[in-house]
Design an enzyme around this catalytic site. Structure first.
Site, PDB file in Angstrom:
ATOM      1  N   ASP A 224       0.840  -1.203   0.000  1.00  0.00           N
ATOM      2  CA  ASP A 224       0.000   0.000   0.000  1.00  0.00           C
ATOM      3  C   ASP A 224       0.871   1.246   0.000  1.00  0.00           C
ATOM      4  O   ASP A 224       1.583   1.516   0.968  1.00  0.00           O
ATOM      5  CB  ASP A 224      -0.896   0.011   1.250  1.00  0.00           C
TER       6      ASP A 224
ATOM      7  N   TYR B  88       2.876   9.728  -0.441  1.00  0.00           N
ATOM      8  CA  TYR B  88       3.926   9.196   0.437  1.00  0.00           C
ATOM      9  C   TYR B  88       5.321   9.453  -0.136  1.00  0.00           C
ATOM     10  O   TYR B  88       6.324   9.297   0.571  1.00  0.00           O
ATOM     11  CB  TYR B  88       3.759   7.682   0.670  1.00  0.00           C
TER      12      TYR B  88
ATOM     13  N   LYS C 212      -2.573   5.844  -4.485  1.00  0.00           N
ATOM     14  CA  LYS C 212      -3.721   6.732  -4.233  1.00  0.00           C
ATOM     15  C   LYS C 212      -3.512   8.104  -4.866  1.00  0.00           C
ATOM     16  O   LYS C 212      -2.384   8.616  -4.892  1.00  0.00           O
ATOM     17  CB  LYS C 212      -3.919   6.925  -2.723  1.00  0.00           C
TER      18      LYS C 212
ATOM     19  N   HIS D 295      -7.583   9.387  -2.393  1.00  0.00           N
ATOM     20  CA  HIS D 295      -7.006   9.311  -1.050  1.00  0.00           C
ATOM     21  C   HIS D 295      -7.922   9.938   0.016  1.00  0.00           C
ATOM     22  O   HIS D 295      -8.055   9.424   1.120  1.00  0.00           O
ATOM     23  CB  HIS D 295      -5.638  10.003  -1.052  1.00  0.00           C
TER      24      HIS D 295
HETATM   25  N1  LIG Z   1      -5.666   6.229   3.435  1.00  0.00           N
HETATM   26  C1  LIG Z   1      -5.163   6.985   4.391  1.00  0.00           C
HETATM   27  O1  LIG Z   1      -5.553   8.143   4.585  1.00  0.00           O
HETATM   28  C2  LIG Z   1      -4.104   6.411   5.285  1.00  0.00           C
HETATM   29  C3  LIG Z   1      -3.751   7.083   6.471  1.00  0.00           C
HETATM   30  C4  LIG Z   1      -2.778   6.502   7.290  1.00  0.00           C
HETATM   31  C5  LIG Z   1      -2.199   5.290   6.923  1.00  0.00           C
HETATM   32  N2  LIG Z   1      -2.542   4.671   5.749  1.00  0.00           N
HETATM   33  C6  LIG Z   1      -1.909   3.385   5.315  1.00  0.00           C
HETATM   34  O2  LIG Z   1      -2.030   2.462   6.385  1.00  0.00           O
HETATM   35  C7  LIG Z   1      -0.733   1.994   6.745  1.00  0.00           C
HETATM   36  C8  LIG Z   1      -0.672   1.632   8.217  1.00  0.00           C
HETATM   37  O3  LIG Z   1      -1.004   2.742   9.029  1.00  0.00           O
HETATM   38  P1  LIG Z   1       0.074   3.571   9.863  1.00  0.00           P
HETATM   39  O4  LIG Z   1       1.356   3.548   9.176  1.00  0.00           O
HETATM   40  O5  LIG Z   1      -0.578   4.878  10.143  1.00  0.00           O
HETATM   41  O6  LIG Z   1       0.122   2.874  11.277  1.00  0.00           O
HETATM   42  P2  LIG Z   1       0.289   1.407  11.880  1.00  0.00           P
HETATM   43  O7  LIG Z   1       0.641   0.425  10.822  1.00  0.00           O
HETATM   44  O8  LIG Z   1      -0.915   1.191  12.705  1.00  0.00           O
HETATM   45  O9  LIG Z   1       1.464   1.607  12.884  1.00  0.00           O
HETATM   46  C9  LIG Z   1       2.729   1.953  12.491  1.00  0.00           C
HETATM   47  C10 LIG Z   1       3.465   2.331  13.757  1.00  0.00           C
HETATM   48  O10 LIG Z   1       3.470   1.213  14.650  1.00  0.00           O
HETATM   49  C11 LIG Z   1       4.823   0.786  14.860  1.00  0.00           C
HETATM   50  N3  LIG Z   1       4.789  -0.688  14.848  1.00  0.00           N
HETATM   51  C12 LIG Z   1       4.661  -1.493  13.769  1.00  0.00           C
HETATM   52  N4  LIG Z   1       4.656  -2.787  14.145  1.00  0.00           N
HETATM   53  C13 LIG Z   1       4.785  -2.792  15.499  1.00  0.00           C
HETATM   54  C14 LIG Z   1       4.854  -3.828  16.461  1.00  0.00           C
HETATM   55  N5  LIG Z   1       4.763  -5.122  16.117  1.00  0.00           N
HETATM   56  N6  LIG Z   1       4.986  -3.466  17.757  1.00  0.00           N
HETATM   57  C15 LIG Z   1       5.044  -2.170  18.112  1.00  0.00           C
HETATM   58  N7  LIG Z   1       4.993  -1.138  17.252  1.00  0.00           N
HETATM   59  C16 LIG Z   1       4.861  -1.453  15.942  1.00  0.00           C
HETATM   60  C17 LIG Z   1       5.630   1.389  13.754  1.00  0.00           C
HETATM   61  O11 LIG Z   1       6.931   1.691  14.188  1.00  0.00           O
HETATM   62  P3  LIG Z   1       8.237   1.113  13.416  1.00  0.00           P
HETATM   63  O12 LIG Z   1       8.117   1.487  11.971  1.00  0.00           O
HETATM   64  O13 LIG Z   1       9.352   1.804  14.134  1.00  0.00           O
HETATM   65  O14 LIG Z   1       8.205  -0.366  13.633  1.00  0.00           O
HETATM   66  C18 LIG Z   1       4.878   2.691  13.473  1.00  0.00           C
HETATM   67  O15 LIG Z   1       5.241   3.677  14.423  1.00  0.00           O
HETATM   68  C19 LIG Z   1       0.162   3.170   6.351  1.00  0.00           C
HETATM   69  O16 LIG Z   1       1.531   2.839   6.340  1.00  0.00           O
HETATM   70  C20 LIG Z   1      -0.427   3.530   5.016  1.00  0.00           C
HETATM   71  O17 LIG Z   1      -0.003   2.613   4.018  1.00  0.00           O
HETATM   72  C21 LIG Z   1      -3.502   5.217   4.936  1.00  0.00           C
END
Ligand SMILES: NC(=O)c1ccc[n+]([C@@H]2O[C@H](COP(=O)([O-])OP(=O)(O)OC[C@H]3O[C@@H](n4cnc5c(N)ncnc54)[C@H](OP(=O)(O)O)[C@@H]3O)[C@@H](O)[C@H]2O)c1
Length: 264
Positions: free
Chosen positions: A51, A56, A81, A112
């Site tokens: 994704d 990004y 997106k 997006h």
């Molecule tokens: N459509 C939209 O508007 C939108 C908005 C936000 C996100 N997204 C998509 O959704 C994806 C996921 O969301 P996100 O990046 O916001 O957050 P997430 O995947 O919920 O969390 C990422 C955070 O959690 C940490 N983490 C990951 N695995 C972990 C584990 N096993 N234990 C503890 N901490 C952990 C990561 O740190 P480290 O990297 O240091 O491990 C990072 O700080 C994004 O990357 C993006 O592709 C889309």
């Protein structure tokens, strides 16, 4: 090591003949070499769904990691997106995404955010055309309400295949999930950990019970609820651990207990 077969076979239907892998790798806030390295580790660990987004700024690195991985293109589900401020230049933006990713089609292209808070009907018409031309296999939206989705359907006759929205135990919303399913829209959750309360005793209790960690319990809950989950990490150990969720199963009561953590 995760069973790659299991992670790629767990899917939700997008159309009669196409499916989306329920686990994907999120790439927001990954850039440069870190992005390339993280995506390489993810593909090695068994993720078959990536994704990214124009916004990004890492499509180049995601594409390079995909090419270098040796995993056949048709085995990886690639999403990017359209940023809302690119309305009016949709086709140019799509071409830039394809070029940066180094692919001839996307598996999923999303609006997006609702452009200026509207449903973005004019953009959606361009998405529909791009799909007809085969440049994108599936089209969808992100951060949309059901009303905005209904507007796209009524104005164009084409319903988004996916709505990518913030989703975690805190955001669980049964009405939204059911309303999406009634419309044939797959719910894809984002920020599964960032949006969650990782020290919630219900989650830590289940993690202890199954010998897993809280992020793994959250990923497993998504899978069993049929919600796509796209965790991001820059760390190899976490990338591997977040997809190592095929050796336990939450009971119906445990799923409900997690649903009930929602603030809705
Ligand atoms: N459509 C939209 O508007 C939108 C908005 C936000 C996100 N997204 C998509 O959704 C994806 C996921 O969301 P996100 O990046 O916001 O957050 P997430 O995947 O919920 O969390 C990422 C955070 O959690 C940490 N983490 C990951 N695995 C972990 C584990 N096993 N234990 C503890 N901490 C952990 C990561 O740190 P480290 O990297 O240091 O491990 C990072 O700080 C994004 O990357 C993006 O592709 C889309």
């Amino acid at each position: 090591m995760t069973d790659i077969g299991l992670s790629s076979q767990l899917t939700a239907p997008l159309s009669p003949d196409a499916r989306i892998p329920l686990i994907g790798f999120g790439t927001w806030q990954l850039s440069g070499d870190e992005a390339r390295q993280a995506v390489s580790w993810a593909l090695e660990a068994g993720y078959r769904h990536l994704d990214t987004a124009t916004g990004y700024g890492n499509e180049d690195q995601v594409g390079a990691a995909l090419r270098d991985s040796g995993v056949p293109r048709d085995e990886v589900f690639v999403t990017t997106k359209l940023p809302p401020d690119h309305v009016g230049r949709e086709r140019q933006t799509l071409q830039e995404s394809l070029d940066k990713l180094g692919v001839d089609h996307l598996d999923l292209w999303l609006i997006h955010w609702p452009p200026n808070g509207t449903a973005g009907v004019e953009s959606w018409k361009v998405f529909v055309e791009a799909q007809k031309e085969g440049l994108v296999r599936h089209i969808g939206v992100s951060n949309y309400s059901l009303d905005q989705i209904d507007e796209l359907t009524s104005q164009t006759g084409v319903t988004p295949a996916v709505n990518q929205i913030k989703w975690s135990p805190v955001q669980f919303d049964r009405d939204l999930l059911e309303g999406s399913r009634e419309r044939g829209v797959v719910v894809e959750g984002y920020s599964p950990f960032r949006a969650a309360k990782l020290d919630d005793p219900v989650l830590t209790g289940l993690a202890d019970k199954y010998g897993k960690n809280v992020p793994q319990v959250i990923v497993r809950w998504h899978l069993q609820r049929g919600v796509v989950v796209i965790p991001k990490s820059a760390k190899r150990e976490r990338i591997e651990s977040n997809i190592d969720v095929f050796d336990f199963e939450l009971s119906a009561d445990e799923l409900t207990a997690i649903d009930n953590l929602s603030e809705a």
